[in-house]
Write an enzyme that holds these catalytic residues in place. Sequence first.
Site, PDB file in Angstrom:
ATOM      1  N   LYS A 112       0.787  14.248   0.696  1.00  0.00           N
ATOM      2  CA  LYS A 112      -0.588  14.599   0.151  1.00  0.00           C
ATOM      3  C   LYS A 112      -0.755  16.253  -0.180  1.00  0.00           C
ATOM      4  CE  LYS A 112      -2.580  10.482   2.700  1.00  0.00           C
ATOM      5  NZ  LYS A 112      -2.872   9.647   1.732  1.00  0.00           N
TER       6      LYS A 112
ATOM      7  N   HIS B  95       0.815  -1.026   0.053  1.00  0.00           N
ATOM      8  CA  HIS B  95      -0.002  -0.030  -0.192  1.00  0.00           C
ATOM      9  C   HIS B  95       0.653   1.225   0.051  1.00  0.00           C
ATOM     10  CE1 HIS B  95      -4.114  -1.268   0.355  1.00  0.00           C
ATOM     11  NE2 HIS B  95      -3.607  -2.344   0.959  1.00  0.00           N
TER      12      HIS B  95
ATOM     13  N   LYS C 181      -8.703  13.853   3.808  1.00  0.00           N
ATOM     14  CA  LYS C 181      -7.647  12.370   3.842  1.00  0.00           C
ATOM     15  C   LYS C 181      -6.718  12.607   5.190  1.00  0.00           C
ATOM     16  CE  LYS C 181      -6.517  13.846  -0.442  1.00  0.00           C
ATOM     17  NZ  LYS C 181      -6.727  12.347  -1.214  1.00  0.00           N
ATOM     18  N   ARG C 182      -6.055  11.700   5.211  1.00  0.00           N
ATOM     19  CA  ARG C 182      -4.844  11.648   6.409  1.00  0.00           C
ATOM     20  C   ARG C 182      -4.093  12.833   5.837  1.00  0.00           C
ATOM     21  NH1 ARG C 182      -0.052   8.962   6.462  1.00  0.00           N
ATOM     22  NH2 ARG C 182      -0.719   7.830   4.431  1.00  0.00           N
TER      23      ARG C 182
ATOM     24  N   LYS D   4     -14.799   8.079  -4.347  1.00  0.00           N
ATOM     25  CA  LYS D   4     -16.340   8.441  -3.587  1.00  0.00           C
ATOM     26  C   LYS D   4     -16.372   9.986  -3.926  1.00  0.00           C
ATOM     27  CE  LYS D   4     -14.165   6.082   0.537  1.00  0.00           C
ATOM     28  NZ  LYS D   4     -13.390   6.071   1.515  1.00  0.00           N
TER      29      LYS D   4
END
Length: 835
Positions: A563, A365, A557-558, A666
């Site tokens: 990110k 992952h 998100k985390r 999503k």
Amino acid sequence: MSNAPDDAQNADNQTQLALRRTFVDRLRYSRSKNPSTATTFDRFVAVSLAVRDRLVERWIETQRTYYEQDTKRAYYLSAEYLLGRTLRSNLKALAIYDDYKKVLAEIGIDLDEVLEQEPDAGLGNGGLGRLAACFLESLATLSLPAIGYGIRYEFGIFEQAIRDGYQVERADEWLKFGNPWEFARPEYTVAVGFGGQTLHVPTEDGFRVLWKPATKVTGVPYDTPVAGYRCNTVNTLRLWAARADQEFDFQLFNAGDYLRAVEEKNASEVISKVLYPNDSFEIGRELRLKQEYFFVACSIHDIVHRYLKQHATFASFSEKVAIQLNDTHPAIAIAELMRVLVDEHNVEWEEAFKQTVGAFGYTNHTLLPEALERWPAATFARLLPRHLELIQEINRRFLREVTTHFPHSPELVSRMSIISDGAEREVRMAHLAVVGSHSVNGVAQLHSDLVQARLLKDFHDLWPERFNNKTNGVTPRRWILECNSQLSNLLTERLGTDSWVTNLEALKQLEPSVEDAEFRTSLRTIKMENKLELAKLIFKLTKLRVDPQSMFDVQIKRLHEYKRQHLAALHAVTLYLRAKRGEAVQPRTLIFGAKAAPGYRRAKLIIKLIHSIADIINGDKRQSAVRIVFMPNYRVSLAERIIPAADLSEQISTAGMEASGTGNMKLAMNGALTIGTLDGANIEIREAVGEENFFLFGLTAEEVLEKQRQRLTGRAALKNDPLLEEALKLIREGFFCPEEPDLFHQLVDDLLGYDQYLVLADFAEYAQKQAEVEREFRNTDEWTRKAGYNIVRMGRFSSDRTIREYAEGIWGVSPCAIASPRDPSLVPNAHPDLV
């Protein structure tokens, strides 16, 4: 002669009568209340237990069928399961949501208020755990025999509070009032050892190894039913709680040593207390390894026990057992299965390893080398001495194979070794997972390509047949049907059937509808109503009023530097500066939701940065174009409110660093347009929805790698961008945080120096693409057309498709139809509270 409508009405009445009866029974016998004296939480528990009762018959029938047919099962090992709330999902799965809403309304109870009483199950941190939850639901919906294994964290992921812009972690007591969905199974406890020594005992054939642990912990299983959508399959999620081998030392207590009397109990039970203890300290790292071995040892014991109920030898173990490792956290399972087979059941090494490799599959992952778990060999020797011996033997045999295939390559042998060289030898868990598995997969095509070409290239060169891709997916039941009921109704109405709920590809048939003006009007109306609801929630949680007519620009998100939440925050500052100068700026509400790991200081500083910028921008009454919202305590139930209301989806990670992402899926399937890099599943989403319906920017993964090799500074990005330079200057000089003017010095200096995540290198193109977003958003009908194509073209990103690929390509597991059980609750009886 039968009257079909009357028969259907009678069936509905019968069902509703049964539902009311079981609800009242559960209030009375489980909560000692009646409908008039019950609290809202009492009602939640009563409804949950009544629904659980309906699942139990199917659950028992499911397990009976699996045993009778001796089916091959998939066993999913994951350190996280971000389940969210369960009641609505089970009501929908059993097709009784509308019935219960009507039944409760008749006695003055609002089902929506009842649903809000359920806490989110605190068993996960981010995408990894939410993916596992989607997979379990899809496995049951597809009638695939499976069990999920994990840890029953007492406190789970922390509850996030914001104090003066800083993240503050509080215990998430999600089990404070119990969990109505679980069944404790103390009769199936497992003893788990730590430390001690190994003894090599001579035998007639050679020797046998006995591990004598110094301490033992007891694993107690708690089972939760996982219902398939509108089918009879109910699979199991088995979570393990740690209990002391000796609960209480009565002799010490009698002697007056009260603290030591319960010392072992406290030391043991801390293992399942909290999700991911802070591993910035040695004691936290050691506890994390204990957690991983604890749940793996319990799970392997359980898997082997189930297998031996129907099989006398292990010759067909891998033909009946498929074990999937969800990332490296459970990789120690490979050594544990070898220990059980070789030490406890006297299976020859070669046969044991053959069955082990045949049973295991490994899902990677992450592409970040620092996220691939490594444990000091000394820690292993202290906590798991037998497992270290087994890993050393696996490694010895493996390196012999490497040397045979690649002679005269000592550097290659060193790189591939499961145990690293050097002063502090480390056990490389990803290497162990690859060596001990027959399948290694990434979770998006780019990710899988990079795993093969970079991260695990040497292993791919040795065993190319082991490597494959399984692009992630999300369940449309949770992420459309439940969270966006109005959109669900529109899709069903237009399609003429709700078949899309279990076959998301069916939405492709609605492409002609996207060109229908009436359909687009309906989509706009639904989006606006969702935005109005979110605006109310934002005010409730933050006391900030936002304009639903503005663009809802969402990044949830985390929080991690790769990110790049700070890229969006930096862009917000430039929008603010433009608005202050009188430029026409499309009104925009930036909505952030994120938790930072407790020990990740830079991520927590970025949360403070977002809040500091928000305080100044939101407080400036001379501009109203830009508003910034940080939604505290981001979790599944909050995502379910944000996602249907989003206009723009921020998927702006540094290319080559996000394995897949599932939030991107999503948001897109709920009609948000994506601005994103060529990273993770973004690439496949862009291909699916159409390049014209996706806002692409940024460096490619190859370009990112090259710039990182060159170690170029971020300062070069300022040459032709005075607005960016001004924004960075304001941040650095304390304009947004006057009470702590030096707070963001290091953050800005690092961006201007070696900008590892290339925030500034990508900024110009990001800002340019955001200008295009503004122009497109002003053309509301064209924006809605693009949103419509995102919705109807996202079918391939259902977790049902992903799970089919796992079942067929890795596990060899086939669907097993479950017959309808007799449900006693459906038999109507008179009840005093119903008269």
